[in-house]
Design a protein around this motif. Sequence first.
Motif, PDB file in Angstrom:
ATOM      1  N   ASN A 160      12.961 -24.352 -27.952  1.00  0.00           N
ATOM      2  CA  ASN A 160      12.829 -25.777 -28.242  1.00  0.00           C
ATOM      3  C   ASN A 160      14.142 -26.451 -27.894  1.00  0.00           C
ATOM      4  N   PRO A 161      14.175 -27.786 -27.818  1.00  0.00           N
ATOM      5  CA  PRO A 161      15.355 -28.429 -27.222  1.00  0.00           C
ATOM      6  C   PRO A 161      16.678 -28.101 -27.921  1.00  0.00           C
ATOM      7  N   TYR A 162      16.645 -27.851 -29.232  1.00  0.00           N
ATOM      8  CA  TYR A 162      17.891 -27.606 -29.961  1.00  0.00           C
ATOM      9  C   TYR A 162      17.881 -26.258 -30.691  1.00  0.00           C
ATOM     10  N   GLY A 163      17.125 -25.325 -30.202  1.00  0.00           N
ATOM     11  CA  GLY A 163      17.134 -24.006 -30.813  1.00  0.00           C
ATOM     12  C   GLY A 163      16.295 -23.048 -29.995  1.00  0.00           C
ATOM     13  N   TYR A 164      16.619 -21.784 -30.069  1.00  0.00           N
ATOM     14  CA  TYR A 164      15.743 -20.794 -29.443  1.00  0.00           C
ATOM     15  C   TYR A 164      15.858 -19.452 -30.149  1.00  0.00           C
ATOM     16  N   THR A 165      14.842 -18.632 -29.934  1.00  0.00           N
ATOM     17  CA  THR A 165      14.764 -17.298 -30.524  1.00  0.00           C
ATOM     18  C   THR A 165      14.367 -16.321 -29.442  1.00  0.00           C
ATOM     19  N   THR A 166      14.974 -15.152 -29.465  1.00  0.00           N
ATOM     20  CA  THR A 166      14.519 -14.082 -28.583  1.00  0.00           C
ATOM     21  C   THR A 166      14.410 -12.798 -29.393  1.00  0.00           C
ATOM     22  N   TYR A 167      13.655 -11.840 -28.907  1.00  0.00           N
ATOM     23  CA  TYR A 167      13.459 -10.577 -29.617  1.00  0.00           C
ATOM     24  C   TYR A 167      12.938  -9.550 -28.624  1.00  0.00           C
ATOM     25  N   ARG A 168      13.007  -8.279 -29.010  1.00  0.00           N
ATOM     26  CA  ARG A 168      12.340  -7.283 -28.168  1.00  0.00           C
ATOM     27  C   ARG A 168      10.884  -7.235 -28.576  1.00  0.00           C
ATOM     28  N   GLY A 169      10.015  -7.619 -27.657  1.00  0.00           N
ATOM     29  CA  GLY A 169       8.585  -7.655 -27.939  1.00  0.00           C
ATOM     30  C   GLY A 169       7.923  -6.330 -27.612  1.00  0.00           C
ATOM     31  N   SER A 170       6.633  -6.348 -27.530  1.00  0.00           N
ATOM     32  CA  SER A 170       5.897  -5.115 -27.232  1.00  0.00           C
ATOM     33  C   SER A 170       4.662  -5.452 -26.411  1.00  0.00           C
ATOM     34  N   SER A 206      20.796 -17.536 -21.578  1.00  0.00           N
ATOM     35  CA  SER A 206      20.968 -16.206 -20.984  1.00  0.00           C
ATOM     36  C   SER A 206      20.849 -15.157 -22.072  1.00  0.00           C
ATOM     37  N   ILE A 207      20.062 -14.147 -21.776  1.00  0.00           N
ATOM     38  CA  ILE A 207      19.832 -13.062 -22.730  1.00  0.00           C
ATOM     39  C   ILE A 207      20.263 -11.760 -22.070  1.00  0.00           C
ATOM     40  N   GLN A 208      21.285 -11.135 -22.621  1.00  0.00           N
ATOM     41  CA  GLN A 208      21.737  -9.848 -22.113  1.00  0.00           C
ATOM     42  C   GLN A 208      21.153  -8.734 -22.986  1.00  0.00           C
ATOM     43  N   PHE A 209      20.653  -7.694 -22.379  1.00  0.00           N
ATOM     44  CA  PHE A 209      20.044  -6.621 -23.162  1.00  0.00           C
ATOM     45  C   PHE A 209      20.230  -5.284 -22.448  1.00  0.00           C
ATOM     46  N   ILE A 210      20.008  -4.230 -23.211  1.00  0.00           N
ATOM     47  CA  ILE A 210      20.280  -2.882 -22.715  1.00  0.00           C
ATOM     48  C   ILE A 210      18.973  -2.168 -22.393  1.00  0.00           C
ATOM     49  N   VAL A 211      18.882  -1.638 -21.195  1.00  0.00           N
ATOM     50  CA  VAL A 211      17.737  -0.810 -20.795  1.00  0.00           C
ATOM     51  C   VAL A 211      18.199   0.633 -20.826  1.00  0.00           C
ATOM     52  N   THR A 212      17.479   1.486 -21.558  1.00  0.00           N
ATOM     53  CA  THR A 212      17.910   2.889 -21.624  1.00  0.00           C
ATOM     54  C   THR A 212      16.922   3.860 -21.000  1.00  0.00           C
ATOM     55  N   ASN A 213      15.662   3.416 -20.812  1.00  0.00           N
ATOM     56  CA  ASN A 213      14.680   4.366 -20.276  1.00  0.00           C
ATOM     57  C   ASN A 213      13.541   3.622 -19.570  1.00  0.00           C
ATOM     58  N   HIS A 214      12.476   4.344 -19.250  1.00  0.00           N
ATOM     59  CA  HIS A 214      11.368   3.759 -18.482  1.00  0.00           C
ATOM     60  C   HIS A 214      10.327   3.081 -19.364  1.00  0.00           C
ATOM     61  N   ASP A 215      10.574   3.000 -20.671  1.00  0.00           N
ATOM     62  CA  ASP A 215       9.673   2.229 -21.528  1.00  0.00           C
ATOM     63  C   ASP A 215       9.591   0.792 -21.012  1.00  0.00           C
ATOM     64  N   HIS A 216       8.520   0.143 -21.373  1.00  0.00           N
ATOM     65  CA  HIS A 216       8.380  -1.254 -21.001  1.00  0.00           C
ATOM     66  C   HIS A 216       9.296  -2.128 -21.862  1.00  0.00           C
ATOM     67  N   TYR A 217       9.963  -3.079 -21.239  1.00  0.00           N
ATOM     68  CA  TYR A 217      10.834  -4.003 -21.971  1.00  0.00           C
ATOM     69  C   TYR A 217      10.270  -5.420 -21.897  1.00  0.00           C
ATOM     70  N   HIS A 218       9.896  -5.943 -23.051  1.00  0.00           N
ATOM     71  CA  HIS A 218       9.370  -7.311 -23.094  1.00  0.00           C
ATOM     72  C   HIS A 218      10.402  -8.166 -23.846  1.00  0.00           C
ATOM     73  N   VAL A 219      10.904  -9.185 -23.166  1.00  0.00           N
ATOM     74  CA  VAL A 219      12.004  -9.991 -23.713  1.00  0.00           C
ATOM     75  C   VAL A 219      11.592 -11.462 -23.687  1.00  0.00           C
ATOM     76  N   PRO A 220      10.901 -11.926 -24.714  1.00  0.00           N
ATOM     77  CA  PRO A 220      10.368 -13.294 -24.720  1.00  0.00           C
ATOM     78  C   PRO A 220      11.401 -14.316 -25.189  1.00  0.00           C
ATOM     79  N   LEU A 221      11.086 -15.550 -24.918  1.00  0.00           N
ATOM     80  CA  LEU A 221      11.933 -16.664 -25.358  1.00  0.00           C
ATOM     81  C   LEU A 221      11.058 -17.709 -26.046  1.00  0.00           C
ATOM     82  N   LEU A 222      11.400 -18.020 -27.304  1.00  0.00           N
ATOM     83  CA  LEU A 222      10.759 -19.122 -28.025  1.00  0.00           C
ATOM     84  C   LEU A 222      11.717 -20.291 -27.931  1.00  0.00           C
TER      85      LEU A 222
END
Lengths: 287, 287, 287, 287
Positions: free
Chosen positions: A277-287, A259-275
Motif C-alpha cells: 500500500n502507498p505507505y506500508g508493505y509486508t513481505t513473507y515467505r509464502g508457500s 527491494s526484498i533480499q532473501f536467501i535461497v539454500t536449495n531447490h525448494d520452491h521460493y514464494h516471496v509475495p508483496l502486500l
Amino acid sequence: MNLKEFNNLPLQDATTELEKCCVSKCWAQHMLENMPFASADELVQKTADIWYQQCRELDWQAAFEGHPKIGDITSLKEKFSNTKNWATNEQSNITEADDAVLKALAKANDDYLNKFGYIFIVSASGKSAKEMLSIINARIKNNKEDELHVAMGEQHKITVIRLVKLIDDVSTADLRSHITTHVLDTTTGIPGKGLQISLNELTDSVWKPITAGITNNDGRIVDLLPPGKNLKAGSYQLLFNTANYYKEQQQEGFYPEVSIQFIVTNHDHYHVPLLLNPYGYTTYRGS
Amino acid sequence: MNLKEFNNLPLQDATTELEKCCVSKCWAQHMLENMPFASADELVQKTADIWYQQCRELDWQAAFEGHPKIGDITSLKEKFSNTKNWATNEQSNITEADDAVLKALAKANDDYLNKFGYIFIVSASGKSAKEMLSIINARIKNNKEDELHVAMGEQHKITVIRLVKLIDDVSTADLRSHITTHVLDTTTGIPGKGLQISLNELTDSVWKPITAGITNNDGRIVDLLPPGKNLKAGSYQLLFNTANYYKEQQQEGFYPEVSIQFIVTNHDHYHVPLLLNPYGYTTYRGS
Amino acid sequence: MNLKEFNNLPLQDATTELEKCCVSKCWAQHMLENMPFASADELVQKTADIWYQQCRELDWQAAFEGHPKIGDITSLKEKFSNTKNWATNEQSNITEADDAVLKALAKANDDYLNKFGYIFIVSASGKSAKEMLSIINARIKNNKEDELHVAMGEQHKITVIRLVKLIDDVSTADLRSHITTHVLDTTTGIPGKGLQISLNELTDSVWKPITAGITNNDGRIVDLLPPGKNLKAGSYQLLFNTANYYKEQQQEGFYPEVSIQFIVTNHDHYHVPLLLNPYGYTTYRGS
Amino acid sequence: MNLKEFNNLPLQDATTELEKCCVSKCWAQHMLENMPFASADELVQKTADIWYQQCRELDWQAAFEGHPKIGDITSLKEKFSNTKNWATNEQSNITEADDAVLKALAKANDDYLNKFGYIFIVSASGKSAKEMLSIINARIKNNKEDELHVAMGEQHKITVIRLVKLIDDVSTADLRSHITTHVLDTTTGIPGKGLQISLNELTDSVWKPITAGITNNDGRIVDLLPPGKNLKAGSYQLLFNTANYYKEQQQEGFYPEVSIQFIVTNHDHYHVPLLLNPYGYTTYRGS
C-alpha cells in the motif's frame, strides 16, 4: 509428434526440429548427443544444463540471431520462414497495442540493438506491447555483461516453450519457476498489475540482474525463471518498481522502490509475495 | 552558564569554551562571528549550518584530531586535558565491557586509522563497547569519501552534546532526529535490540552512507541523525543487518538484510519502523 | 457411469444410486424430479439448491441416520451395507491414529450424540483422527440450532463427494470453496498446520457458526465450504484458534484467538489469509 | 495547594475538596480515612482502589448525580455551583461544534438517560462534541450492567483529573494507560483519526465492555484506561469500528470491524497498534 517419435527421428530431421527451437549449433549439437531422452523431464533438464553450462557467449549471441526483431512485422515475414508461425503467435499481442506504444517500442528496440549489438530477446508469450516496453526500458539500463545473461535466460524460456509445442508429451505444467512472487494491492483489494520487477543475484558483493518482468492481471509473473532452472544457493533480490506503479495511478507513494533480499539454500520452491500500500508493505515467505 | 552569560563572554573565553566543544578553528570562528545568539534554537541551528555548509574536509579532519582515540585510556589521559572530563564520561560505558570486545575494538580502531588516516569518531553516549565495535565494523567498509561524511556527522553530534552540557538553557530535547526507526521483533514480542542499521542517501544513482548505529533496548536509535539536522529532499535507505541479528540469536532467518527505500520531501519527521520476524516483515510510515 | 448414462437410468436404479449419496428422501425425490441434468455443473448446483432451500430440519436429520458413527468400525460393518465401501475409504485415516486419540474421539462422539440427538457428521476425506477430534471439540460447543446447520453443511460436502465418485464426468475441481484461507507461520517460514478455524456468519447481530475445520500441511482448508455453495451477501468471520496452536508447540503467544470479520458482497472468490507470528499478525484480501 | 497542605486540611475542608472531585460519600469517606497520603502515587492508587473495590453500584450512581448533563449548558449553570468552573472547562470543546451535532448529542443524552436512568458520564477533556456523540452512540448499545461499569470508569478518570488540578504536586504524567493503541492508516501515511474503539474484557466467555473512545489526530486514545488502573490478568479485546471510519471517508472497506483479542498477564504496559488499509491490516505487540 511425441517424445518417442522425436527420439527416433533421423539425425537430419532431429537437427531441423531442434534448430526451429533454438538456432544455436552448440545447443543443438549437445542435444543430439544426448538423444534419446528417457523422459520429458530429462529433456527439459538437459535443455537447461546444456544452455547454461556448456554453451558460451558466442553461442548465446548466435541464438539471438535466429529471432525476428520483436515488433518489426516486416522483417518477421521475410527473414525466418521456418519459425515464422510460432514467432507470429508469440508476438500476437503486439498488434492490439496502440501506435504510441509501438513507436516507443520500436525506438527502444533500436536503442537496445545499438547498445548491446544484438536484438532484444524476450519471452513474449502473453505480454502486451506496453509490458514489453516496460521490460525493455528496465533492461536497457543493464551493463553489457549483465544484459547478456538476462537475454540468454529469455532465449532459454523461448526454447522451452517451442520444445513443448513441438513434442506433444513434453509439458512444463508441473515445473514452477524456482522463485515466484505475487503483488497484492491492499488499498484496492485486487492484485497489483503492471508492476515491473527485477530479480537480482548477489555476486561478489554486487547485485547482478538475472531477469525482469511485469506482473499480470493476477499480480504474478508466471515465467520469472525458466521452467526447470534452479538457482544456486545464495542471496537474491526482488526489486519492485513502485515509483512507476504509483505514477501510473497518479497517486503518491512513500516508496520509490521496494527491494526484498532473501536467501535461497536449495531447490525448494521460493514464494516471496508483496502486500503493498502507498505507505506500508509486508513481505513473507509464502508457500 | 546560561545562553545570556555565554553571549557575554569575552572573546578569548568564548573561543576557549567553543573549542572545548569542537577544536575546528573554522567552526569556532564562524560561531564567534554569529554571536550573540538570539535563542538556543538559533545556536543549535547555526552549529549545524556552519559545520555542514561552511566547513570543509580539512576542517572536519582538524576536528577529529581533537579527540582521544576511543578506548585508548592512556592517550585520553595525557593528550587532551581540556576535554578530558567530558570525553571520559562519554566513553565510560567501555569500561564495563569484557576484554575480548575491547581488544577487538582496539584492533578495529587501528585498522580504521590505517585505512582512513584519522581516528574513529563516534558519538559514544550510551553505547557499550560491543555496540561501538559493531558500528566500527560497519563503517570500516565505507570508501574514504563516504566515511568522511559519516565521521563528520558524528563529530557534529558530539559538538551538540557538549554545547548542551556547556550552556544550561540549551537543550535538544525537542529536536528529534529527522528520521527515526523502531524495530519490533514480533516473534518475541519485544523490541529488536542490537540490530546494526545504516542510513544511506541516493546520490547519482548510488546509495551513499550517511550514518550507522545500533538499536538500543527499546529497539530504537535515538541519535540516528544529529539534532537540528534536516535531510534534503530525496531518496533514502534504511539498511538493517538482519543476518547478524539472527546469527547472534543462533536462529535462521530468510533475510540477509532488510532494506527500506523511501522518499523524504520536507522537514516533517519521518518514522520508518520495522516489524521483524524470521520469515516475514512489515514496514510503514509511522508517526 | 457418465452423466448421460446416469440421466438414462430407470427410476428405481436412479433412486438407489442417489440414496447411496444421501439417504434423505426429500433430497433424492427432488433430484429425480430435476433429471435429466443438462450438465455436471447443473447437477452440482441443483444438489446444493435442493439441500439448502427445499429440505428442512427433519430431512437433514434423516440424512444423518444414513451414516455409520464415525470411528465405530463395528457398526460401520454391520449397518449400512450399500454405502460400506465408500464410508470405509472416507474414514480410512482413522486407523493410523493412536489409541488415545481414538478413545477420545469415541468419547466425544458419544457426548455429541447425547447433546444433539444425532451422530457427528463430518466430511472426513483426508482428515486424521486427531483432526476430527479437534473439529468435534469445537463443534460440540455450538447450540442445537447452530450445530444442525453446521452438520447439514457437512452432509452436503459428503453428498457431493459421493456424486463425483458415482458419475465419472462430474467434477468439482473447478469449484473452489467460496471462501478460502491460508495460514503462514512467519516465524518458521512454513504453513500453519493443524490450526482449528471456524467460519461464522452475522445473523441478527450474533455470530452463528457455519462450518469448522483444521488447516492441512499446506496451511489450508480445501473444503471449508461445499463446492458450488455461495454465501449470501453479509458479514462473515474467520476465527482461528491460536491458543491451541501455540499450546501444541509449547510456545507462548499474545493472541488467544484471531478473528477476522469481513464483508461478502457477491459470488466472487474470497481469499482471507493470515500471516501469523506469536506477537503479531497480518491479514488481507488475497486472490 | 500541595499534597502536604492537603494532608493537613481540617476534616471539613478536606471533605469539601474531595467532594469537588467526586460527590460519592463512600469514596470521599474512605479517602478521608486514608489521609494523610505518603505520596502522590499513593493518593492516585488509593483513589482507584477505593472506587473499584470498596464502592458499589449505588455509590457509583450517586457520583453520577454530581455532574451537569453534558452539553446542557443551562443545567450546568444552575445546578452544581461548586464544580461549575471545572465542568465548564472540561466541556469547553462542545461550543465549537456545529448545531446539528449538538442537537444529536442532546437527543442521545436524553435517550441514554431514559435507557440507563442516569446521565451520560464521559471524561470529556479534549473531546469535541462530534467525538462525544460517537462515544455515546457506541455506549448506548450496552446493556445496563455493562454500561454501569463503563460509566463508573469514566467517573474515575474525571475524579483523577480533578485531583491533579486540585493538588499541585499530584501528576499522572508518568502513569500511562495500562493498554494503549495507535492507528496508522497506511493508505494515506497519516494516523487514523476519529476511529471509534471499544475495549472489552472476557468474562464468563462473554466480551464485556470496559471503555470506549475515539482516536485523536495522532491516531491514539490517551486516556483509554484511567491513570493508575491496571487490568487484572485475562483476555481483552480492542474493537475498531472500521465501517464508520471508511463510511466517513466515503470509501469502501473489506472489514466492517477489526477486533484484536490479546492476553494480559501482568502490569507491564500493553501497546496494541493497528496498521490499517481498506483491504488489509497488521497488528503486533508494540512497546
